[in-house]
Design an enzyme around this catalytic site. Structure first.
Site, short mmCIF file in Angstrom:
data_model
loop_
_atom_site.label_atom_id
_atom_site.label_comp_id
_atom_site.label_asym_id
_atom_site.label_seq_id
_atom_site.Cartn_x
_atom_site.Cartn_y
_atom_site.Cartn_z
CG HIS A 37 -7.77 -0.40 3.70
ND1 HIS A 37 -8.12 0.14 4.92
CD2 HIS A 37 -6.42 -0.28 3.61
CE1 HIS A 37 -7.03 0.58 5.54
NE2 HIS A 37 -5.99 0.33 4.76
CG ASP A 82 -0.39 1.57 0.87
OD1 ASP A 82 -1.18 0.79 1.43
OD2 ASP A 82 0.58 2.08 1.45
NE ARG A 138 2.90 -2.54 3.09
CZ ARG A 138 3.09 -1.25 3.36
NH1 ARG A 138 2.14 -0.36 3.08
NH2 ARG A 138 4.20 -0.84 3.92
CG ASP A 194 -4.78 1.42 9.71
OD1 ASP A 194 -3.63 1.31 10.16
OD2 ASP A 194 -5.04 1.44 8.50
CG ASP A 208 0.34 -2.07 6.66
OD1 ASP A 208 1.04 -2.37 5.67
OD2 ASP A 208 -0.40 -1.07 6.69
#
Length: 939
Positions: free
Chosen positions: A672, A614, A598, A425, A538
């Protein structure tokens, strides 16, 4: 700096809150254009078709539409497209400013292929056109278009009279003189301002007088049409109101699906008592479930289904959009084309976009698979992923350093758990400067990636769109010097806050910017990268921490002077495209890319995978992941998944175990977790849970041949690997709302356990004359009924359809890369007639050589006690070491005593074993290369 760090800290804390901060996001009533359209009365439509202006071409008609309230004319084009599709497009006839249209070749793979249509009936008030088995009926007053398939009306445009097209205009009252026009109109980038006052002819003067009359009414009632404020954020709207909207009615349909992304049931609900479904790509942390709020991606595609037919519409517009839904019945006597007195269901939808044009594709099926293909002809299919991409991925925010990565990798081997990809990340980069490495934590990234790759594994690093504004950051300096950033309303580089603190955003709508971005993935440019390193995009809605609704200001400027409000939903699409093209560039178009995004839009399936963002470690989020993924699958985003275990908070071992079991049978399989959540790698779980999770992951690997075959078939046809039951059982009304179980292809039925403490579940087995077999016990179940099935923690209810043959690989390896030459086990589950069919696709699992014919497509069948393996494509050729190790046959009516193998006329006897439990026969070691034709006769 302290202020930025404090803001980021607050956002992190808010991320851990389970419910969304609703006040950060608009409702329809807070969005002026949505509010204006939604209050339209269906009996007050001012639009009429000027039939005398009609021009008829072989595949298209063009005709003007008049707004009788302000005398503004629109131009409508109706086109017949091959494969049972039509297109309706409405734009201003003489716009003051060019309206944004998505360039052909971006979302649309090319200009759609048209076909001829003929005039059937024409009068002064209507015209009927025909192509294939379809009719298009255009009515003049009031304006309406009906699309009819096999004499049955299926879709109507403006049947409710809700068309509204806000034409471009000057602000009223305008400042006197040509200079005032310049100030109120504004100019697009590259557009020259006039050197002298423009001359005005009488036609223009009359047109403006009509516009002024309409403008006065608008301005008196809606001052926010020219500028708008939400919280502390101001939208300058320099070009004024430009929204478009129209109603689309699905005639004879009670159920509609699609328009993701929402945390919602698969069958969409009425919006009469609340907000419409919103399509506006946003970073909505801690999103709520079962409501129409916008999330990370937008696909403006809706399908409607009944027991006779499936149809779809594609709203080709990248601006913020809202979709209202209501259900009613229509009396056929009153129907414009219907016959007979009976009522039938109808779903009315109202599509509203902030700007752009009305551009609607009507896909008339008649089957769901036809609609998948029709949509794929427009926007493309999911490209066949490399094998590692459909295997298991291990991720968290963040693996701390190189030693941490090595430790996680080693523990998967110690506990004999396969995985293919480990992810890094934002903290892997130097100060969150993307395309860099933190040298203190990752001193030798090439060595690290190579060590992973030696076991057949890959690595993914995150690359977000916000680039740190730092004169010493090479990527930022290049973008700034070359003018590649999105601009603010004043023409300067747009700046905002995100993980990289003060940041700017590349303008991916510009092909030049996409080419530049792609070049950053070359090995000489992205230091420390290798061919085994792939990418995660992302925050690409894009997320701007201090922006309105946590995104770009709507008056930010893109290429051509278009505002973000014109094209917001396509930003993430273009970023993923540029990233995928970068991976293609580094391999000289030899190897298939892998990019996870995303944010997405229609057509994003061509560039990689997507996930649902998320989510949280809650049973409810596990449950809603199923309809969310089914909704994505129906509209082309077929390589999709949800974070296993939930991104936020800490799942207990039971929830984590059940989530792994569900995700092992979903298209994209990645665990994740948030950086503040506890470590939850499978090997850290209690022994019993670890073993069950390991079994689920191993099951995924054993079924990789099936998944790979389905993704190949999907690239050809557009069919999703993960499907609602109604797609394959279209006349079974019990399946129309069912979104807690689903199919993998046609052969596997999956019913995940999604409730705490649940040790069994009712499974609906479709198909009245169908048999279904438990994949573990081979117990059989009859179709056409719901049956209670025991499901202790060690079991996920998965069933193979009778009449199917599924290829599996049963040897346990550390990664799919090490399974490349492993043999196949063919599982044959017979139907009531003792027959079964199946297929298998094989290539090198990584490159594009399969498009040159270097692949195998095998066709399997079992009938009259004889198994056959034949080539399914005579024009392909591929050499492989893979062979057939075992054939398992379930459901034989009599016990066989012999198995004779025949390869090119040469016969030999095979080992045979039989179990009376479920009449199971196992044929061991045929030993035939999978590329060869062969047969096995039982007697």
């Amino acid at each position: 700096m302290a202020t930025i760090q404090m803001l980021v800290g607050l956002l992190l804390l808010s991320d851990l809150v389970e419910s969304v901060s609703r006040e950060n996001f608009k409702t329809c009533n807070q969005s002026s254009f949505c509010k204006r359209h939604r209050r339209l009365r269906s009996d007050a439509s001012p639009y009429v078709v000027l039939m005398e202006t009609m021009q008829i071409q072989p595949s298209r008609i063009e005709v003007q539409i008049l707004n009788t309230k302000n005398n503004v004319r629109l131009l409508m084009q109706v086109t017949a497209i091959k494969d049972n599709t039509a297109r309706l497009k409405i734009n201003e006839l003489n716009p003051l400013r060019k309206r944004y249209e998505i360039p052909v070749g971006d979302v649309l793979v090319g200009e759609p292929k048209t076909q001829d249509m003929k005039v059937l009936v024409r009068s002064g008030s209507s015209i009927s056109l025909g192509f294939e088995e379809n009719k298009i009926l255009i009515t003049s007053r009031p304006f309406r278009v009906d699309f009819i398939n096999k004499e049955e009306p299926v879709v109507s445009i403006n049947a409710q009279g809700l068309l509204k097209f806000e034409h471009s205009r000057e602000r009223n009252p305008p400042q006197k003189g040509w200079l005032g026009i310049w100030f109120t109109r504004g100019f697009s980038e590259g557009e020259e301002e006039p050197k002298e006052p423009p001359m005005e002819n009488q036609a223009d003067k009359k047109k403006k007088e009509g516009e002024k009359k309409g403008n006065e009414e608008n301005d008196a009632n809606e001052p926010e049409t020219w500028e708008e404020t939400f919280k502390d954020f101001h939208d300058s709207k320099p070009y004024g109101p430009s929204s478009v909207g129209v109603d689309v009615s699905f005639r004879g349909f009670k159920y509609v699906y699609g328009i993701p992304e929402h945390a919602e049931s698969m069958a969409l609900k009425t919006t009469k008592s609340g907000d419409p479904y919103r399509l506006f790509n946003l970073d909505v942390f801690g999103y709520e479930l079962y409501n129409p709020m916008a999330l990370y991606g937008s696909v403006p595609v809706m399908l409607a289904h009944n027991e006779k037919q499936t149809v779809g519409v594609f709203w080709h517009n990248a601006a913020e959009s809202w979709v209202d839904i209501s259900f009613n019945t229509v009396d056929k006597v009153a129907d414009i084309v219907g016959r007979g007195r009976n009522e039938r269901p109808q779903t009315n939808t109202h599509w509203i976009s902030e700007s752009g044009v009305i551009d609607v594709f009507i896909m008339m099926g008649p089957t769901a698979h036809d609609v998948f293909y029709q949509y794929a002809q427009l926007t493309g299919t999911t490209n066949l992923p490399p094998m590692f991409a459909i295997s298991y991925h291990q991720c968290r925010w963040n693996y701390n350093d190189q030693g941490d990565v090595e430790n996680v990798d080693a523990n998967f081997d110690i506990y004999d758990i396969p995985y293919d990809v480990i992810w890094l990340d934002i903290d892997h980069a130097d100060g969150k400067r993307y395309f860099t490495w933190d040298a203190r934590k990752f001193s030798n990234p090439i060595e690290m990636v190579n060590n992973i790759a030696s076991k057949g594994r890959k690595m993914v690093t995150i690359v977000d769109p916000h680039l740190k504004v730092d004169g010493n950051y090479r990527i930022n300096k290049e973008a700034k010097d070359q003018g590649l950033y999105v601009k603010n309303k004043d023409g300067n580089d747009y700046e905002g806050w995100c993980w990289s603190e003060t940041s700017s955003w590349p303008d991916f709508t510009n092909p030049k910017v996409r080419q530049w971005w792609a070049s950053k993935f070359l090995f000489d440019d992205y230091k420390g990268s290798t061919a085994d390193l792939f990418t995660w995009n992302d925050m690409n809605e894009p997320a701007v921490f201090n922006g309105p609704e946590i995104t770009l200001h709507k008056d930010a400027k893109h290429m051509g002077g278009f505002e973000n409000s014109d094209l917001h939903n396509i930003y993430g699409y273009y970023m993923q495209q540029a990233t995928a093209e970068g991976q293609l560039l580094r391999s000289n178009n030899k190897d298939r890319p892998f990019v996870l995004t995303r944010a997405f839009f229609a057509g994003s399936q061509r560039w990689g995978a997507a996930w649902t963002g998320d989510n949280a470690a809650e049973w409810s989020h596990l449950k809603v992941s199923i309809p969310m993924l089914l909704s994505l699958s129906l509209v082309g985003i077929t390589h999709s998944g949800a974070d296993v275990g939930g991104f936020f908070n800490n799942p207990d071992p039971e929830l984590l175990t059940r989530w792994y079991q569900a995700a092992a049978f979903q298209p994209f399989f990645r665990a994740h977790a948030h950086e503040f959540s506890k470590r939850r790698e499978p090997y850290l779980q209690p022994k019993k849970n670890m073993q069950v999770i390991r079994d689920a992951i191993r099951a995924r690997y054993s079924y990789l041949p099936l998944w790979y075959t389905l993704f190949y078939e999907g690239e050809q046809s557009g069919a999703p690997p993960m499907r609602p039951l109604w797609v394959e059982y279209p006349t079974d009304k019990r399946t129309f709302k069912m979104d807690d179980e689903y199919l993998i292809g046609t052969s596997l039925l999956v019913k995940p356990i999604t409730e705490k403490g649940q040790t069994g579940t009712h499974v609906y087995f479709p198909g009245k004359d169908q048999l279904w077999y438990d994949i573990a016990s081979y117990n059989s179940y009859k179709g056409g009924q719901s049956t209670y099935v025991e499901a202790p923690l060690s079991k996920i209810p998965v069933f193979q359809k009778g009449g199917s043959i599924i290829p599996r690989k049963m040897r346990i390896r550390r990664s799919s890369g090490l399974m490349k030459h492993d043999p196949f086990t063919l599982v044959v589950c017979l139907d009531k007639s003792g027959s079964a069919t199946g297929s298998l696709y094989v290539d090198d699992y990584n490159s594009f050589n399969y498009r040159k014919g270097e692949h195998l497509l095998r066709s399997f069948s079992f009938q009259h006690n004889e198994f056959h393996s034949r080539s399914g494509d005579k024009f392909c050729s591929f050499s492989t070491k893979e062979w057939v190790e075992k054939i398992v046959i379930i459901g034989l009516s009599a016990r066989p005593t012999k198995a004779i193998l025949n390869v090119k006329g040469v016969e030999s006897s095979l080992q045979l074993s039989y179990s009376s439990d479920n009449n199971q026969v196992i044929i061991r070691k045929p030993g035939v290369n999978i590329a060869k034709d062969f047969s096995i006769k039982l007697s």
